[in-house]
Each structure stands twice: as C-alpha cells, then as structure tokens.
Design a protein around this motif. Structure first.
Motif, PDB file in Angstrom:
ATOM      1  N   SER A  30       0.796  -1.229   0.000  1.00  0.00           N
ATOM      2  CA  SER A  30       0.000   0.000   0.000  1.00  0.00           C
ATOM      3  C   SER A  30       0.831   1.283   0.000  1.00  0.00           C
ATOM      4  N   LEU A  31       1.895   1.359   0.796  1.00  0.00           N
ATOM      5  CA  LEU A  31       2.675   2.602   0.827  1.00  0.00           C
ATOM      6  C   LEU A  31       3.435   2.814  -0.485  1.00  0.00           C
ATOM      7  N   VAL A  32       3.863   1.726  -1.121  1.00  0.00           N
ATOM      8  CA  VAL A  32       4.525   1.820  -2.429  1.00  0.00           C
ATOM      9  C   VAL A  32       3.513   2.333  -3.452  1.00  0.00           C
ATOM     10  N   ILE A  33       2.283   1.811  -3.365  1.00  0.00           N
ATOM     11  CA  ILE A  33       1.226   2.245  -4.280  1.00  0.00           C
ATOM     12  C   ILE A  33       0.918   3.726  -4.078  1.00  0.00           C
ATOM     13  N   LEU A  34       0.868   4.189  -2.823  1.00  0.00           N
ATOM     14  CA  LEU A  34       0.591   5.601  -2.556  1.00  0.00           C
ATOM     15  C   LEU A  34       1.639   6.503  -3.206  1.00  0.00           C
ATOM     16  N   GLU A  35       2.910   6.113  -3.108  1.00  0.00           N
ATOM     17  CA  GLU A  35       3.980   6.906  -3.728  1.00  0.00           C
ATOM     18  C   GLU A  35       3.794   6.944  -5.240  1.00  0.00           C
ATOM     19  N   TYR A  36       3.424   5.803  -5.823  1.00  0.00           N
ATOM     20  CA  TYR A  36       3.194   5.725  -7.268  1.00  0.00           C
ATOM     21  C   TYR A  36       2.046   6.630  -7.686  1.00  0.00           C
ATOM     22  N   ILE A  37       0.951   6.570  -6.923  1.00  0.00           N
ATOM     23  CA  ILE A  37      -0.219   7.408  -7.220  1.00  0.00           C
ATOM     24  C   ILE A  37       0.178   8.885  -7.173  1.00  0.00           C
ATOM     25  N   GLU A  38       0.939   9.257  -6.166  1.00  0.00           N
ATOM     26  CA  GLU A  38       1.391  10.639  -6.012  1.00  0.00           C
ATOM     27  C   GLU A  38       2.218  11.098  -7.210  1.00  0.00           C
ATOM     28  N   GLU A  39       3.077  10.217  -7.707  1.00  0.00           N
ATOM     29  CA  GLU A  39       3.960  10.583  -8.812  1.00  0.00           C
ATOM     30  C   GLU A  39       3.249  10.576 -10.162  1.00  0.00           C
ATOM     31  N   THR A  40       2.186   9.791 -10.256  1.00  0.00           N
ATOM     32  CA  THR A  40       1.515   9.634 -11.550  1.00  0.00           C
ATOM     33  C   THR A  40       0.411  10.658 -11.772  1.00  0.00           C
ATOM     34  N   TRP A  41      -0.309  11.018 -10.688  1.00  0.00           N
ATOM     35  CA  TRP A  41      -1.408  11.973 -10.801  1.00  0.00           C
ATOM     36  C   TRP A  41      -1.127  13.162  -9.888  1.00  0.00           C
ATOM     37  N   GLN A  42      -0.884  14.335 -10.512  1.00  0.00           N
ATOM     38  CA  GLN A  42      -0.371  15.470  -9.738  1.00  0.00           C
ATOM     39  C   GLN A  42      -1.413  16.290  -8.979  1.00  0.00           C
ATOM     40  N   GLU A  43      -2.713  16.087  -9.252  1.00  0.00           N
ATOM     41  CA  GLU A  43      -3.733  16.865  -8.542  1.00  0.00           C
ATOM     42  C   GLU A  43      -3.709  16.544  -7.053  1.00  0.00           C
ATOM     43  N   ASN A  44      -4.071  17.522  -6.238  1.00  0.00           N
ATOM     44  CA  ASN A  44      -4.159  17.324  -4.783  1.00  0.00           C
ATOM     45  C   ASN A  44      -3.008  16.487  -4.221  1.00  0.00           C
ATOM     46  N   PRO A  45      -1.827  17.054  -4.200  1.00  0.00           N
ATOM     47  CA  PRO A  45      -0.658  16.301  -3.720  1.00  0.00           C
ATOM     48  C   PRO A  45      -0.858  15.748  -2.315  1.00  0.00           C
ATOM     49  N   ILE A  46      -0.370  14.537  -2.086  1.00  0.00           N
ATOM     50  CA  ILE A  46      -0.462  13.949  -0.751  1.00  0.00           C
ATOM     51  C   ILE A  46       0.897  13.955  -0.045  1.00  0.00           C
ATOM     52  N   LEU A  47       1.920  14.439  -0.734  1.00  0.00           N
ATOM     53  CA  LEU A  47       3.229  14.609  -0.108  1.00  0.00           C
ATOM     54  C   LEU A  47       3.672  16.047  -0.306  1.00  0.00           C
ATOM     55  N   PRO A  48       4.369  16.636   0.684  1.00  0.00           N
ATOM     56  CA  PRO A  48       4.877  17.997   0.485  1.00  0.00           C
ATOM     57  C   PRO A  48       5.997  18.009  -0.560  1.00  0.00           C
ATOM     58  N   LYS A  49       6.418  19.232  -0.970  1.00  0.00           N
ATOM     59  CA  LYS A  49       7.474  19.346  -1.975  1.00  0.00           C
ATOM     60  C   LYS A  49       8.868  19.279  -1.348  1.00  0.00           C
ATOM     61  N   ASP A  50       8.994  19.833  -0.144  1.00  0.00           N
ATOM     62  CA  ASP A  50      10.288  19.925   0.498  1.00  0.00           C
ATOM     63  C   ASP A  50      10.808  18.531   0.882  1.00  0.00           C
ATOM     64  N   PRO A  51      12.078  18.207   0.496  1.00  0.00           N
ATOM     65  CA  PRO A  51      12.614  16.866   0.789  1.00  0.00           C
ATOM     66  C   PRO A  51      12.571  16.478   2.259  1.00  0.00           C
ATOM     67  N   ARG A  52      12.834  17.436   3.146  1.00  0.00           N
ATOM     68  CA  ARG A  52      12.848  17.096   4.561  1.00  0.00           C
ATOM     69  C   ARG A  52      11.436  16.764   5.063  1.00  0.00           C
ATOM     70  N   GLU A  53      10.473  17.577   4.617  1.00  0.00           N
ATOM     71  CA  GLU A  53       9.083  17.320   5.009  1.00  0.00           C
ATOM     72  C   GLU A  53       8.593  15.992   4.432  1.00  0.00           C
ATOM     73  N   ARG A  54       9.062  15.663   3.231  1.00  0.00           N
ATOM     74  CA  ARG A  54       8.691  14.374   2.638  1.00  0.00           C
ATOM     75  C   ARG A  54       9.244  13.230   3.477  1.00  0.00           C
ATOM     76  N   ALA A  55      10.489  13.401   3.926  1.00  0.00           N
ATOM     77  CA  ALA A  55      11.121  12.363   4.757  1.00  0.00           C
ATOM     78  C   ALA A  55      10.340  12.182   6.054  1.00  0.00           C
ATOM     79  N   VAL A  56       9.870  13.277   6.624  1.00  0.00           N
ATOM     80  CA  VAL A  56       9.085  13.210   7.864  1.00  0.00           C
ATOM     81  C   VAL A  56       7.761  12.480   7.607  1.00  0.00           C
ATOM     82  N   ALA A  57       7.106  12.803   6.494  1.00  0.00           N
ATOM     83  CA  ALA A  57       5.840  12.137   6.149  1.00  0.00           C
ATOM     84  C   ALA A  57       6.060  10.642   5.960  1.00  0.00           C
ATOM     85  N   ARG A  58       7.137  10.288   5.279  1.00  0.00           N
ATOM     86  CA  ARG A  58       7.447   8.868   5.075  1.00  0.00           C
ATOM     87  C   ARG A  58       7.739   8.186   6.408  1.00  0.00           C
ATOM     88  N   PHE A  59       8.430   8.893   7.290  1.00  0.00           N
ATOM     89  CA  PHE A  59       8.751   8.349   8.605  1.00  0.00           C
ATOM     90  C   PHE A  59       7.475   7.968   9.350  1.00  0.00           C
TER      91      PHE A  59
END
Lengths: 234, 224
Positions: B67-96
């Motif tokens: 499921s988490l791999v799929i979520l990342e794929y969905i985020e990268e494939t469809w750009q509307e309503n992003p579910i991850l922030p843009k900043d690398p550090r914030e992305r790392a925190v979300a993944r954590f």
C-alpha cells in the motif's frame, strides 16, 4: 569554510551497522561530505536520543541540524536533497520507482527478519528452517535482479541504485554468517546473477571504503557475544 | 479511461482502503475487483506472487503491490491534490510517520484488541505510546499533512474508523478523548471528507465481521 556538505551534514552511526552503511553509500554516491559521529556501543548518546526519540536507533542523518531517521528514508532524502549531484538513486519512471520501492521493502519486511530469525535460532532444526527462508528470499531477489537490472550490472542498471543499497549493505554480515553456519547463501551456481552482483557491489567506489571487512565484523560479533555472556558488574 | 486503473481490494481491508482513498482524492476513476481473502483469485496471485495480498493497483496492465509503495506511485503519476509535500525534509518526515504507523502502531493497536491478560496489557501500553506520539505530531495541525489530507492521514485511516470497531469488539478503550484530544479532533475532520466517506466500509458491517471472528476464536478455544 564548509564545502558543499562538510559540517552541514552529519551522520550518527556505528561502523558495523548495515543500516548505517546504507546512508554512507548514498552520501558517497552523491559526493556529499559529512561528519561521521560514531556512537559508543555501550551507551546511546544524548544527541541520538534527542534526534531519534521514537526509535532511539542509528542511522540518523543531521542536515543543518535537523534529523532524518530510518535508513531507506535517509537514502531517499539524500537522493532528493542533492538531485543534481552524482547519479539518481531511484529511477525516473514512476513504475520503475515502484518496483525498486517494492523490493527494498521486501528486503526490510521479509528478508532481514528471516536473517534475524536465523541468528536467534537455537536448535539445528530451527537453523535449517531459518536458513531455508533466507535462501528462498534471495532466490526471489535473483529473479528480481533479472527484471530490474535490464541486463546491466546492478539492480539500479549501470550503477548502484535503491535496491542495491537496501540489499548490498548486508553482504559483509552475510559472509560472516556463511562462515559460522557453513551455509552458502549466495551460491554461484544457484544464484549466478546475485553472486556476480555481490562482487561488483563490494568493489564499487562508493562502497569499498565504508564496508567493513567480514573478519572485522566477525571479531566484533565474537566480542559482543562474549560480553553478553559476562554478567554486568554491580 | 476508467479501465486503465484497477484496484484489487477487500471491502474490509484498511490497506486497500488507503489506495482507493488516494485515487479518489486525486479524482482518478478506477474499477475495483473485490477479493475474497479466503479464496484468492488467480489474477491476484499472478499480480502479487510475492505476498499474495491486497491491495494491488493495476495501471495500464502493470501491477504494483504494497500500500505505501502504491501511494507513492499514485502521487507521482497523478499530480492533482498532492499527498506529499514538496520539500525533501518534510517528505522524509511524512514517510517516517507512514512507516511508523505500519511498523509499530498498527501491530500494537491490532494485538491489543485480540489478546488477553498480561500480553494484552503489554500491547495496550505500546499502543498508548504510539497514540501519544501521533498526538504530539498533530499539534497545531488540522491533518498530519497540514491543511489537507496527506499520505500520513491516509496511512492512519485505520485509527479513524477501524480502531473504534475493534475497541468495541474487544471491550477496551484506547483512543481516549481526554488523553488524545488532537487525534479525536483529527478523526472528526478526517471523516468530514467526501472522498474519505465514499469508499469507507460500513461500520455495522465491520462490527459484524469482527464480532463473528471473535466468536469463532472463542469457539475454537472452548472446544480444545
């Protein structure tokens, strides 16, 4: 005074840890200079406990003083924070990225725990069972290598990528376990792709300087086992 | 266009729910294939031979599992309503925090509801520690993702809906409003979203399912 990286980047870790090795390889691939803060084995530092309060574990990357935890999350962060440096660790295509993430998760969620089960196994029967699980897992990765490498030398293609880092970090300890258990995990005949990949990985510029020699790891394991048997003095 | 995206799911699974929610948040039309987990389809086993589990996302005929791999794929494939922030550090925190929910939290919460005695007490202690950490992480935020639902919120949907049902079946209380006001407020906000509600399994159905499971376990114990 600091070069790109330098004191801005610190890594809290310990030299025997395969998880710490992942972070080091990623930083090396990107040519990022960093300060390595070696943890003492007996006692976790104040900095570590403060930087990773949830798990209290290494590695922790500190970038401009802010912590990033969990080894594969650190690897991905390094890839994203230094996008122009070195080479991309994850591929560009979303589907390929998903495959890399899938297999890296497999290493952490299935393969590593079966390896841990092997080291904890008490009876001969349990050891055989656990070793079998590890080998079955590696066989799947042998197949995955064929698919991900596209005929090149690494899971990442022509250079080290995300899955190479996720799996390759364990090669030192794997050699130690092969010696102590007498089981050949990456058999050249049964897993020719992984066998050749393992050599390539360990010889890579970004890896060889930081991957500990199996003899040194074995010595460390022996000392650890010995001190565990000695009850602490009160 | 809808035939391009398929989700192999099970109606009660919080993991396949994550995938459906992410697709709905991004306005992606999809078809779902309901799996009977006690009798998995040949297609599912073909698309996820390694884990043999739901969810599997099929996009242009290519399968993705976990499921988490799929979520990342969905985020990268469809750009509307992003579910991850843009900043690398914030992305790392979300993944954590997403991984934390899977690696530490879910197990403690689940096992608290299915064990007894001292084992249960230990799991409940762990569960409370996890909830406390999530409570702290929510401070000053409407969602884990900030102003809108993000990856961590999606990963935490188990807590917003399934946990209450399991607590009822087990006869325990974990998500206490006094101890975790942020988390309880978050649950309310989360359940206000249309996308969230559209594909959420009915509470009554989940309750019936887990109660039946509990009876089956008790029956097995009684007959031993």
């Amino acid at each position: 005074m600091a070069a790109a990286g330098g004191i801005e980047v610190k890594l809290i870790g310990a030299w025997p840890s395969p998880f710490v090795l992942r972070a080091r390889i990623a930083l090396n691939l990107k040519g990022v200079e960093y300060e390595f803060l070696q943890e003492k084995f007996e006692e976790k530092s104040e900095l570590l406990l403060r930087s990773n309060p949830v798990y209290k574990k290494i590695p922790v990357l500190l970038h401009h003083g802010k912590p990033i935890c969990e080894s594969m999350i650190i690897v991905e962060y390094v890839d994203e924070a230094w996008p122009a440096a070195g080479r991309a660790i994850l591929p560009a295509d979303p589907y390929e990225r998903a495959l890399h993430r899938f297999w890296a998760s497999y290493v952490d969620d299935k393969l590593n725990p079966s390896g841990a089960a092997l080291s904890k196994a008490q009876t001969e029967e349990a050891k055989v069972e656990a070793a079998g699980q590890v080998i079955a897992g590696l066989k799947l990765l042998e197949e995955a290598f064929g698919r991900l490498s596209k005929g090149e030398g690494f899971f990442g293609g022509d250079d080290i990528g995300y899955v190479d880092i996720a799996l390759g970090c364990f090669l030192g300890w794997l050699k130690v376990t092969e010696k102590t258990s007498g089981v050949k995990f990456i058999d050249e005949e049964k897993m020719p792709l992984l066998a050749r990949w393992a050599e390539r990985f360990c010889a890579h510029e970004a890896v060889k300087a930081v991957m500990p020699e199996p003899e040194r790891l074995a010595e460390f394991a022996r000392k650890r086992a010995a001190s565990a048997k000695t009850p602490p003095a009160n | 266009m809808a035939e391009e995206v398929k989700v192999f799911r099970s109606w009660g699974s919080p993991f396949s729910y994550r995938v459906e929610l992410a697709l709905r948040l991004k306005g992606v039309a999809y078809e779902y294939i309901e799996e009977d987990l006690s009798n998995k389809s040949t297609l599912l086993l073909e698309y996820n031979p390694v884990h043999k589990k739901v969810p599997v996302l099929l996009h242009h005929g290519k399968p993705i599992a976990e499921s988490l791999v799929i979520l990342e794929y969905i985020e990268e494939t469809w750009q509307e309503n992003p579910i991850l922030p843009k900043d690398p550090r914030e992305r790392a925190v979300a993944r954590f925090w997403s991984r934390f929910l899977d690696d530490k939290c879910s197990l403690a919460l689940w096992m608290s509801c299915w064990t007894e005695g001292e084992t249960q007490q230990n799991f409940m202690e762990q569960a409370k520690e996890c909830l406390h950490l999530l409570e702290e992480e929510l401070k000053g935020k409407k969602f884990f993702g900030g102003d809108s639902i993000g990856m961590v919120d999606i990963a935490a949907s188990f807590i917003a809906h399934w946990l209450g049902v399991l607590e009822e079946v087990a006869g325990i209380s974990l998500l206490d409003e006094e101890k975790y006001p942020n988390l309880c407020k978050w649950t309310e906000e989360f359940l206000k979203s249309d996308a969230v509600m559209e594909c959420l399994p009915k509470r009554a159905n989940l309750l019936a399912f887990f109660q039946a499971r509990k009876h089956a376990i008790s029956a097995t114990k009684a007959s031993v």
